[in-house]
Design a protein around this motif. Structure first.
Motif, PDB file in Angstrom:
ATOM      1  N   GLY A  84      18.917  -0.603  19.541  1.00 12.75           N
ATOM      2  CA  GLY A  84      17.851   0.302  19.076  1.00 12.75           C
ATOM      3  C   GLY A  84      17.209   1.402  20.127  1.00 12.75           C
ATOM      4  N   VAL A  85      17.361   2.545  19.753  1.00 13.38           N
ATOM      5  CA  VAL A  85      16.823   3.699  20.803  1.00 13.38           C
ATOM      6  C   VAL A  85      15.693   4.220  20.412  1.00 13.38           C
ATOM      7  CG1 VAL A  85      17.691   5.861  21.626  1.00 13.38           C
ATOM      8  CG2 VAL A  85      19.442   4.144  20.779  1.00 13.38           C
ATOM      9  N   GLY A  86      14.701   4.267  21.415  1.00 13.94           N
ATOM     10  CA  GLY A  86      13.235   4.775  21.036  1.00 13.94           C
ATOM     11  C   GLY A  86      13.269   6.264  21.354  1.00 13.94           C
ATOM     12  N   ILE A  87      12.796   7.033  20.086  1.00 18.05           N
ATOM     13  CA  ILE A  87      12.475   8.519  20.272  1.00 18.05           C
ATOM     14  C   ILE A  87      11.115   8.784  20.083  1.00 18.05           C
ATOM     15  CG2 ILE A  87      13.328  10.636  19.317  1.00 18.05           C
ATOM     16  CD1 ILE A  87      15.873   9.225  18.230  1.00 18.05           C
ATOM     17  N   SER A  88      10.708   9.645  21.025  1.00 16.49           N
ATOM     18  CA  SER A  88       9.151  10.055  21.104  1.00 16.49           C
ATOM     19  C   SER A  88       9.046  11.432  21.231  1.00 16.49           C
ATOM     20  CB  SER A  88       8.390   9.117  21.998  1.00 16.49           C
ATOM     21  OG  SER A  88       7.109   9.568  21.842  1.00 16.49           O
ATOM     22  N   LEU A  89       8.102  12.155  20.641  1.00 17.13           N
ATOM     23  CA  LEU A  89       7.831  13.500  20.887  1.00 17.13           C
ATOM     24  C   LEU A  89       6.597  13.508  21.409  1.00 17.13           C
ATOM     25  CD1 LEU A  89       8.216  16.473  20.506  1.00 17.13           C
ATOM     26  CD2 LEU A  89       7.074  16.398  18.241  1.00 17.13           C
ATOM     27  N   ASP A  90       6.699  13.642  22.803  1.00 19.87           N
ATOM     28  CA  ASP A  90       5.379  13.620  23.776  1.00 19.87           C
ATOM     29  C   ASP A  90       4.922  15.131  23.821  1.00 19.87           C
ATOM     30  OD1 ASP A  90       5.404  11.070  24.009  1.00 19.87           O
ATOM     31  OD2 ASP A  90       6.938  11.211  25.592  1.00 19.87           O
ATOM     32  N   VAL A  91       4.022  15.439  23.791  1.00 19.81           N
ATOM     33  CA  VAL A  91       3.294  16.765  23.758  1.00 19.81           C
ATOM     34  C   VAL A  91       1.963  16.801  24.534  1.00 19.81           C
ATOM     35  CG1 VAL A  91       4.287  17.630  21.548  1.00 19.81           C
ATOM     36  CG2 VAL A  91       1.872  16.589  21.738  1.00 19.81           C
ATOM     37  N   ASP A  92       1.507  18.121  24.853  1.00 15.79           N
ATOM     38  CA  ASP A  92       0.412  18.220  25.605  1.00 15.79           C
ATOM     39  C   ASP A  92      -0.818  18.317  24.637  1.00 15.79           C
ATOM     40  OD1 ASP A  92      -1.664  18.929  27.081  1.00 15.79           O
ATOM     41  OD2 ASP A  92      -0.967  21.112  27.940  1.00 15.79           O
ATOM     42  N   ALA A  93      -1.352  17.358  24.073  1.00 13.04           N
ATOM     43  CA  ALA A  93      -2.087  17.269  22.958  1.00 13.04           C
ATOM     44  C   ALA A  93      -3.432  17.600  22.992  1.00 13.04           C
ATOM     45  CB  ALA A  93      -1.988  15.743  22.224  1.00 13.04           C
ATOM     46  N   ASP A  94      -3.916  17.243  24.327  1.00 12.24           N
ATOM     47  CA  ASP A  94      -5.399  17.952  24.765  1.00 12.24           C
ATOM     48  C   ASP A  94      -5.149  19.173  25.511  1.00 12.24           C
ATOM     49  OD1 ASP A  94      -4.192  16.870  27.083  1.00 12.24           O
ATOM     50  OD2 ASP A  94      -5.758  15.399  27.181  1.00 12.24           O
ATOM     51  N   ARG A  95      -4.183  19.803  25.570  1.00 14.04           N
ATOM     52  CA  ARG A  95      -3.943  21.301  26.107  1.00 14.04           C
ATOM     53  C   ARG A  95      -4.530  21.532  27.383  1.00 14.04           C
ATOM     54  NH1 ARG A  95      -6.437  23.770  20.757  1.00 14.04           N
ATOM     55  NH2 ARG A  95      -5.040  22.871  19.312  1.00 14.04           N
ATOM     56  N   ASP A  96      -4.443  20.353  28.396  1.00 12.18           N
ATOM     57  CA  ASP A  96      -4.625  20.317  29.707  1.00 12.18           C
ATOM     58  C   ASP A  96      -3.701  20.509  30.765  1.00 12.18           C
ATOM     59  OD1 ASP A  96      -3.460  18.182  29.747  1.00 12.18           O
ATOM     60  OD2 ASP A  96      -5.195  17.009  30.335  1.00 12.18           O
ATOM     61  N   GLY A  97      -2.445  20.971  30.087  1.00  9.27           N
ATOM     62  CA  GLY A  97      -1.114  21.130  31.120  1.00  9.27           C
ATOM     63  C   GLY A  97      -0.481  19.959  31.266  1.00  9.27           C
ATOM     64  N   VAL A  98      -0.867  18.810  30.744  1.00  6.97           N
ATOM     65  CA  VAL A  98      -0.023  17.382  31.052  1.00  6.97           C
ATOM     66  C   VAL A  98       0.221  16.754  29.793  1.00  6.97           C
ATOM     67  CG1 VAL A  98      -0.307  15.168  32.333  1.00  6.97           C
ATOM     68  CG2 VAL A  98      -1.723  17.217  33.231  1.00  6.97           C
ATOM     69  N   VAL A  99       1.799  16.576  29.938  1.00  7.81           N
ATOM     70  CA  VAL A  99       2.242  15.770  28.760  1.00  7.81           C
ATOM     71  C   VAL A  99       2.047  14.406  28.982  1.00  7.81           C
ATOM     72  CG1 VAL A  99       4.397  15.397  27.568  1.00  7.81           C
ATOM     73  CG2 VAL A  99       3.955  17.534  28.207  1.00  7.81           C
ATOM     74  N   GLU A 100       1.359  14.043  27.932  1.00  3.05           N
ATOM     75  CA  GLU A 100       1.320  12.344  27.908  1.00  3.05           C
ATOM     76  C   GLU A 100       1.747  11.701  26.899  1.00  3.05           C
ATOM     77  OE1 GLU A 100      -3.316  12.469  29.460  1.00  3.05           O
ATOM     78  OE2 GLU A 100      -3.053  13.511  27.720  1.00  3.05           O
ATOM     79  N   LYS A 101       2.370  10.426  27.176  1.00  2.00           N
ATOM     80  CA  LYS A 101       2.841   9.573  26.117  1.00  2.00           C
ATOM     81  C   LYS A 101       2.007   9.133  25.061  1.00  2.00           C
ATOM     82  CE  LYS A 101       6.522   6.015  25.592  1.00  2.00           C
ATOM     83  NZ  LYS A 101       7.239   5.088  26.161  1.00  2.00           N
ATOM     84  N   ASN A 102       0.810   8.721  25.490  1.00  2.00           N
ATOM     85  CA  ASN A 102       0.163   7.932  24.593  1.00  2.00           C
ATOM     86  C   ASN A 102      -1.432   8.774  24.262  1.00  2.00           C
ATOM     87  OD1 ASN A 102       1.784   5.759  23.826  1.00  2.00           O
ATOM     88  ND2 ASN A 102       1.343   4.864  25.537  1.00  2.00           N
ATOM     89  N   SER A 103      -1.397  10.187  24.156  1.00  2.00           N
ATOM     90  CA  SER A 103      -2.534  10.710  24.067  1.00  2.00           C
ATOM     91  C   SER A 103      -3.114  10.446  22.770  1.00  2.00           C
ATOM     92  CB  SER A 103      -2.287  12.342  24.061  1.00  2.00           C
ATOM     93  OG  SER A 103      -3.518  13.053  23.858  1.00  2.00           O
ATOM     94  N   PRO A 104      -4.567  10.250  22.747  1.00  2.00           N
ATOM     95  CA  PRO A 104      -5.528   9.815  21.495  1.00  2.00           C
ATOM     96  C   PRO A 104      -5.282  10.985  20.580  1.00  2.00           C
ATOM     97  CG  PRO A 104      -6.776   9.774  23.302  1.00  2.00           C
ATOM     98  CD  PRO A 104      -5.353  10.187  23.904  1.00  2.00           C
ATOM     99  N   HIS A 105      -5.019  12.406  21.033  1.00  2.00           N
ATOM    100  CA  HIS A 105      -5.234  13.527  20.225  1.00  2.00           C
ATOM    101  C   HIS A 105      -3.959  13.709  19.546  1.00  2.00           C
ATOM    102  CE1 HIS A 105      -9.242  14.201  21.956  1.00  2.00           C
ATOM    103  NE2 HIS A 105      -8.821  14.088  23.002  1.00  2.00           N
ATOM    104  N   LYS A 106      -2.703  12.819  19.500  1.00  2.00           N
ATOM    105  CA  LYS A 106      -1.676  13.312  19.116  1.00  2.00           C
ATOM    106  C   LYS A 106      -1.792  13.153  17.528  1.00  2.00           C
ATOM    107  CE  LYS A 106       2.477  12.022  21.163  1.00  2.00           C
ATOM    108  NZ  LYS A 106       3.334  10.878  21.532  1.00  2.00           N
ATOM    109  N   ALA A 107      -2.695  12.453  16.788  1.00  2.00           N
ATOM    110  CA  ALA A 107      -2.882  12.163  15.490  1.00  2.00           C
ATOM    111  C   ALA A 107      -3.775  13.193  14.785  1.00  2.00           C
ATOM    112  CB  ALA A 107      -3.039  10.677  15.172  1.00  2.00           C
TER     113      ALA A 107
END
Length: 129
Positions: A84-107
């Motif tokens: 099983g290969v894990g795939i995740s789209l990580d983004v700068d969801a709170d727009r602070d310049g830092v990409v976080e894996k588990n940002s609460p703002h992704k959803a």
């Protein structure tokens, strides 16, 4: 792919795998909970297996199908190893310049300077017709 003379099969799998048996004419698949259940080997019968989490190492999960002749005599086995290969789209969801894996703002999405949520720009033009 069943051997000649096979009339039934059973399935075993490791804990990291979910297996369903899809039988022709039935709307709902049957989940394979454990070894021992045998199904008739009919045309249109299919196995569907999946993994819900990434593997810890290559080939750490397995599905084994056992084939049986008339009267229940075992004929042969076939197996497949799974990774099983894990795939995740990580983004700068709170727009602070830092990409976080588990940002609460992704959803969710909020517009404006204090907003949150990913901004995705997609190129949909035909560069190569």
């Amino acid at each position: 792919a069943a051997p000649a003379g096979a009339v039934a099969f059973s399935v075993k799998h490791t804990d990291g795998v979910s297996v369903d048996v899809l039988l022709r004419g039935r709307a709902e698949p049957e989940a394979v909970a454990g070894a021992g259940t045998r199904w008739p080997l009919d045309e249109g019968t299919a196995l569907r297996f999946s993994m819900s989490r990434a593997s810890s190492e290559v080939n750490d999960n397995k599905v084994t199908v056992s084939f049986y002749a008339e009267g229940g005599k075992p004929i042969n086995q076939a197996g497949v190893f799974l990774t099983g290969v894990g795939i995740s789209l990580d983004v700068d969801a709170d727009r602070d310049g830092v990409v976080e894996k588990n940002s609460p703002h992704k959803a969710s999405w909020a517009w404006g300077a204090e907003g949150h949520g990913a901004i995705l720009l997609v190129s949909c033009d035909k560069e190569f017709p």
